[in-house]
Scaffold this motif. Structure first.
Motif, PDB file in Angstrom:
ATOM      1  N   SER A   1       0.836  -1.189   0.000  1.00  0.00           N
ATOM      2  CA  SER A   1       0.000   0.000   0.000  1.00  0.00           C
ATOM      3  C   SER A   1       0.871   1.238   0.000  1.00  0.00           C
ATOM      4  O   SER A   1       2.047   1.184   0.383  1.00  0.00           O
ATOM      5  CB  SER A   1      -0.940   0.007   1.206  1.00  0.00           C
ATOM      6  N   SER A   2       0.301   2.349  -0.446  1.00  0.00           N
ATOM      7  CA  SER A   2       1.068   3.591  -0.458  1.00  0.00           C
ATOM      8  C   SER A   2       0.131   4.791  -0.443  1.00  0.00           C
ATOM      9  O   SER A   2      -1.066   4.687  -0.737  1.00  0.00           O
ATOM     10  CB  SER A   2       1.966   3.663  -1.701  1.00  0.00           C
ATOM     11  N   LEU A   3       0.698   5.929  -0.091  1.00  0.00           N
ATOM     12  CA  LEU A   3       0.026   7.206  -0.243  1.00  0.00           C
ATOM     13  C   LEU A   3       0.242   7.690  -1.673  1.00  0.00           C
ATOM     14  O   LEU A   3       0.979   7.066  -2.450  1.00  0.00           O
ATOM     15  CB  LEU A   3       0.609   8.220   0.734  1.00  0.00           C
ATOM     16  N   ASP A   4      -0.338   8.813  -2.014  1.00  0.00           N
ATOM     17  CA  ASP A   4      -0.060   9.439  -3.294  1.00  0.00           C
ATOM     18  C   ASP A   4       1.354  10.012  -3.242  1.00  0.00           C
ATOM     19  O   ASP A   4       1.945  10.163  -2.175  1.00  0.00           O
ATOM     20  CB  ASP A   4      -1.081  10.535  -3.577  1.00  0.00           C
ATOM     21  N   ARG A   5       1.887  10.355  -4.406  1.00  0.00           N
ATOM     22  CA  ARG A   5       3.204  10.975  -4.454  1.00  0.00           C
ATOM     23  C   ARG A   5       3.245  12.240  -3.616  1.00  0.00           C
ATOM     24  O   ARG A   5       2.283  12.999  -3.583  1.00  0.00           O
ATOM     25  CB  ARG A   5       3.533  11.365  -5.899  1.00  0.00           C
ATOM     26  N   ASP A   6       4.396  12.477  -2.994  1.00  0.00           N
ATOM     27  CA  ASP A   6       4.544  13.751  -2.298  1.00  0.00           C
ATOM     28  C   ASP A   6       5.194  14.771  -3.250  1.00  0.00           C
ATOM     29  O   ASP A   6       5.379  14.480  -4.439  1.00  0.00           O
ATOM     30  CB  ASP A   6       5.348  13.583  -1.006  1.00  0.00           C
ATOM     31  N   ASP A   7       5.537  15.920  -2.733  1.00  0.00           N
ATOM     32  CA  ASP A   7       6.059  16.986  -3.589  1.00  0.00           C
ATOM     33  C   ASP A   7       7.402  16.624  -4.233  1.00  0.00           C
ATOM     34  O   ASP A   7       7.767  17.167  -5.267  1.00  0.00           O
ATOM     35  CB  ASP A   7       6.226  18.277  -2.776  1.00  0.00           C
ATOM     36  N   GLN A   8       8.135  15.707  -3.590  1.00  0.00           N
ATOM     37  CA  GLN A   8       9.415  15.272  -4.162  1.00  0.00           C
ATOM     38  C   GLN A   8       9.263  14.084  -5.104  1.00  0.00           C
ATOM     39  O   GLN A   8      10.244  13.605  -5.663  1.00  0.00           O
ATOM     40  CB  GLN A   8      10.399  14.889  -3.037  1.00  0.00           C
ATOM     41  N   GLY A   9       8.029  13.597  -5.260  1.00  0.00           N
ATOM     42  CA  GLY A   9       7.796  12.451  -6.132  1.00  0.00           C
ATOM     43  C   GLY A   9       7.909  11.116  -5.438  1.00  0.00           C
ATOM     44  O   GLY A   9       7.844  10.059  -6.076  1.00  0.00           O
ATOM     45  N   ASN A  10       8.065  11.138  -4.107  1.00  0.00           N
ATOM     46  CA  ASN A  10       8.225   9.907  -3.356  1.00  0.00           C
ATOM     47  C   ASN A  10       6.979   9.037  -3.459  1.00  0.00           C
ATOM     48  O   ASN A  10       5.861   9.503  -3.207  1.00  0.00           O
ATOM     49  CB  ASN A  10       8.502  10.238  -1.883  1.00  0.00           C
ATOM     50  N   THR A  11       7.172   7.791  -3.854  1.00  0.00           N
ATOM     51  CA  THR A  11       6.057   6.856  -3.980  1.00  0.00           C
ATOM     52  C   THR A  11       6.328   5.580  -3.196  1.00  0.00           C
ATOM     53  O   THR A  11       5.980   4.495  -3.640  1.00  0.00           O
ATOM     54  CB  THR A  11       5.837   6.494  -5.465  1.00  0.00           C
ATOM     55  N   GLU A  12       6.930   5.713  -2.013  1.00  0.00           N
ATOM     56  CA  GLU A  12       7.292   4.533  -1.235  1.00  0.00           C
ATOM     57  C   GLU A  12       6.084   3.666  -0.962  1.00  0.00           C
ATOM     58  O   GLU A  12       5.043   4.147  -0.515  1.00  0.00           O
ATOM     59  CB  GLU A  12       7.929   4.946   0.085  1.00  0.00           C
ATOM     60  N   ALA A  13       6.220   2.374  -1.223  1.00  0.00           N
ATOM     61  CA  ALA A  13       5.175   1.407  -0.937  1.00  0.00           C
ATOM     62  C   ALA A  13       5.602   0.543   0.242  1.00  0.00           C
ATOM     63  O   ALA A  13       6.779   0.233   0.409  1.00  0.00           O
ATOM     64  CB  ALA A  13       4.902   0.534  -2.160  1.00  0.00           C
ATOM     65  N   PHE A  14       4.609   0.169   1.064  1.00  0.00           N
ATOM     66  CA  PHE A  14       4.844  -0.666   2.232  1.00  0.00           C
ATOM     67  C   PHE A  14       4.277  -2.057   1.940  1.00  0.00           C
ATOM     68  O   PHE A  14       3.127  -2.175   1.512  1.00  0.00           O
ATOM     69  CB  PHE A  14       4.159  -0.054   3.453  1.00  0.00           C
ATOM     70  N   PHE A  15       5.072  -3.075   2.205  1.00  0.00           N
ATOM     71  CA  PHE A  15       4.706  -4.423   1.836  1.00  0.00           C
ATOM     72  C   PHE A  15       4.311  -5.303   3.025  1.00  0.00           C
ATOM     73  O   PHE A  15       4.816  -5.122   4.131  1.00  0.00           O
ATOM     74  CB  PHE A  15       5.882  -5.108   1.115  1.00  0.00           C
ATOM     75  N   GLY A  16       3.432  -6.251   2.735  1.00  0.00           N
ATOM     76  CA  GLY A  16       3.141  -7.303   3.693  1.00  0.00           C
ATOM     77  C   GLY A  16       4.235  -8.352   3.679  1.00  0.00           C
ATOM     78  O   GLY A  16       5.189  -8.259   2.900  1.00  0.00           O
ATOM     79  N   GLN A  17       4.081  -9.376   4.512  1.00  0.00           N
ATOM     80  CA  GLN A  17       5.120 -10.386   4.675  1.00  0.00           C
ATOM     81  C   GLN A  17       5.070 -11.468   3.607  1.00  0.00           C
ATOM     82  O   GLN A  17       5.970 -12.295   3.517  1.00  0.00           O
ATOM     83  CB  GLN A  17       5.040 -11.010   6.077  1.00  0.00           C
ATOM     84  N   GLY A  18       4.022 -11.458   2.783  1.00  0.00           N
ATOM     85  CA  GLY A  18       3.944 -12.408   1.683  1.00  0.00           C
ATOM     86  C   GLY A  18       3.102 -13.633   1.980  1.00  0.00           C
ATOM     87  O   GLY A  18       2.925 -14.023   3.138  1.00  0.00           O
ATOM     88  N   THR A  19       2.582 -14.231   0.900  1.00  0.00           N
ATOM     89  CA  THR A  19       1.846 -15.497   0.958  1.00  0.00           C
ATOM     90  C   THR A  19       2.498 -16.439  -0.041  1.00  0.00           C
ATOM     91  O   THR A  19       2.569 -16.133  -1.235  1.00  0.00           O
ATOM     92  CB  THR A  19       0.366 -15.316   0.580  1.00  0.00           C
ATOM     93  N   ARG A  20       2.980 -17.560   0.462  1.00  0.00           N
ATOM     94  CA  ARG A  20       3.597 -18.556  -0.431  1.00  0.00           C
ATOM     95  C   ARG A  20       2.530 -19.541  -0.865  1.00  0.00           C
ATOM     96  O   ARG A  20       1.983 -20.273  -0.047  1.00  0.00           O
ATOM     97  CB  ARG A  20       4.744 -19.279   0.277  1.00  0.00           C
ATOM     98  N   LEU A  21       2.213 -19.527  -2.149  1.00  0.00           N
ATOM     99  CA  LEU A  21       1.152 -20.377  -2.695  1.00  0.00           C
ATOM    100  C   LEU A  21       1.760 -21.426  -3.613  1.00  0.00           C
ATOM    101  O   LEU A  21       2.542 -21.095  -4.507  1.00  0.00           O
ATOM    102  CB  LEU A  21       0.137 -19.542  -3.477  1.00  0.00           C
ATOM    103  N   THR A  22       1.379 -22.674  -3.384  1.00  0.00           N
ATOM    104  CA  THR A  22       1.801 -23.767  -4.249  1.00  0.00           C
ATOM    105  C   THR A  22       0.559 -24.421  -4.834  1.00  0.00           C
ATOM    106  O   THR A  22      -0.365 -24.767  -4.100  1.00  0.00           O
ATOM    107  CB  THR A  22       2.610 -24.827  -3.474  1.00  0.00           C
ATOM    108  N   VAL A  23       0.546 -24.556  -6.148  1.00  0.00           N
ATOM    109  CA  VAL A  23      -0.578 -25.206  -6.827  1.00  0.00           C
ATOM    110  C   VAL A  23      -0.059 -26.512  -7.426  1.00  0.00           C
ATOM    111  O   VAL A  23       0.856 -26.520  -8.257  1.00  0.00           O
ATOM    112  CB  VAL A  23      -1.168 -24.315  -7.930  1.00  0.00           C
ATOM    113  N   VAL A  24      -0.671 -27.616  -6.982  1.00  0.00           N
ATOM    114  CA  VAL A  24      -0.184 -28.937  -7.424  1.00  0.00           C
ATOM    115  C   VAL A  24      -1.187 -29.598  -8.375  1.00  0.00           C
ATOM    116  O   VAL A  24      -2.348 -29.200  -8.458  1.00  0.00           O
ATOM    117  CB  VAL A  24       0.081 -29.854  -6.221  1.00  0.00           C
TER     118      VAL A  24
END
Lengths: 114, 116
Positions: B93-116
């Motif tokens: 998720s992220s906020l909109d760009r700031d005045d400097q153009g920063n678009t940092e996104a924050f990530f979750g820990q991930g989901t490992r999915l295996t399809v057999v």
């Protein structure tokens, strides 16, 4: 075709030396660049960024350099520490992108040996 | 301070089964994203949302659907899982760009999915 490329899948350096990770991009509309660090079984975490109006940004041991004419950026870590061992992703964003999303490179696995 | 939370962390599916991955963020971010990570490919954008009730396709949307009924939640669905969908999935998720153009996104820990 990948717009952001990290051509070195892995890099091994000795503790205390400099680590240099490279990233190339093709989209001239990219105007903001970020580096993320990722440990196993965790999500990527933000490390450092740079706007296209700058050519260098420094934060402690980490420095990012941007060469717009060459469409190349690099991350320097000095001195490298064993805890820096992780996968590093280069990412880019373009101002015209309504979704504000990031485009990532394939990653470079850094191993810092004690 | 939870940040971005993904559920579940691991899952094994049989080909043809369906499932939903849940992403929740408590930072009041407008933008949310689903990426998949495959070896050597980095993170590729599946779908994204610029606000509650809106979704859009990313780079690799085929085989996935999403919904954003509430601002804090972004769901990723697989209607009929295929082995090619074996991957690690990250929500961000992220906020909109700031005045400097920063678009940092924050990530979750991930989901490992295996399809057999």
């Amino acid at each position: 075709d990948q717009q952001v490329k990290q051509n070195s899948p892995s890099l091994s350096v000795q503790e205390g030396r400099i680590s240099i990770l490279n990233c190339d991009y093709t989209n001239s509309m990219f105007d903001y660049f970020l580096w993320y660090k990722k440990y196993p079984a965790e999500g990527p975490t933000f490390l450092i960024s740079i706007s296209s109006i700058k050519d260098k940004n420094e934060d402690g041991r980490f420095t990012v350099f941007l060469n717009k004419s060459a469409k190349h950026l690099s991350l320097h870590i000095v001195p490298s520490q064993p805890g820096d061992s992780a996968v590093y992703f280069c990412a880019a964003s373009e101002i015209m992108n309504a979704g504000n999303m990031l485009t990532f490179g394939g990653g470079t696995r850094l191993m810092v040996k004690p | 301070n939870a940040g971005v939370t993904q559920t579940p962390k691991f899952r094994v599916l049989k080909t043809g089964q369906s499932m939903t991955l849940l992403c929740a963020q408590d930072m009041n971010h407008e933008y949310m994203y689903w990426y998949r990570q495959d070896p050597g490919m980095g993170l590729r954008l599946i779908h994204y949302s610029v606000g509650e009730g809106t979704t859009a396709k990313g780079e690799v949307p085929d085989g996935y659907n999403v919904s954003r009924l509430k601002k804090q939640n972004f769901l990723l669905g697989l209607e009929s899982a295929a082995p090619s969908q074996t991957s690690v999935y990250f929500c961000a998720s992220s906020l909109d760009r700031d005045d400097q153009g920063n678009t940092e996104a924050f990530f979750g820990q991930g989901t490992r999915l295996t399809v057999v």
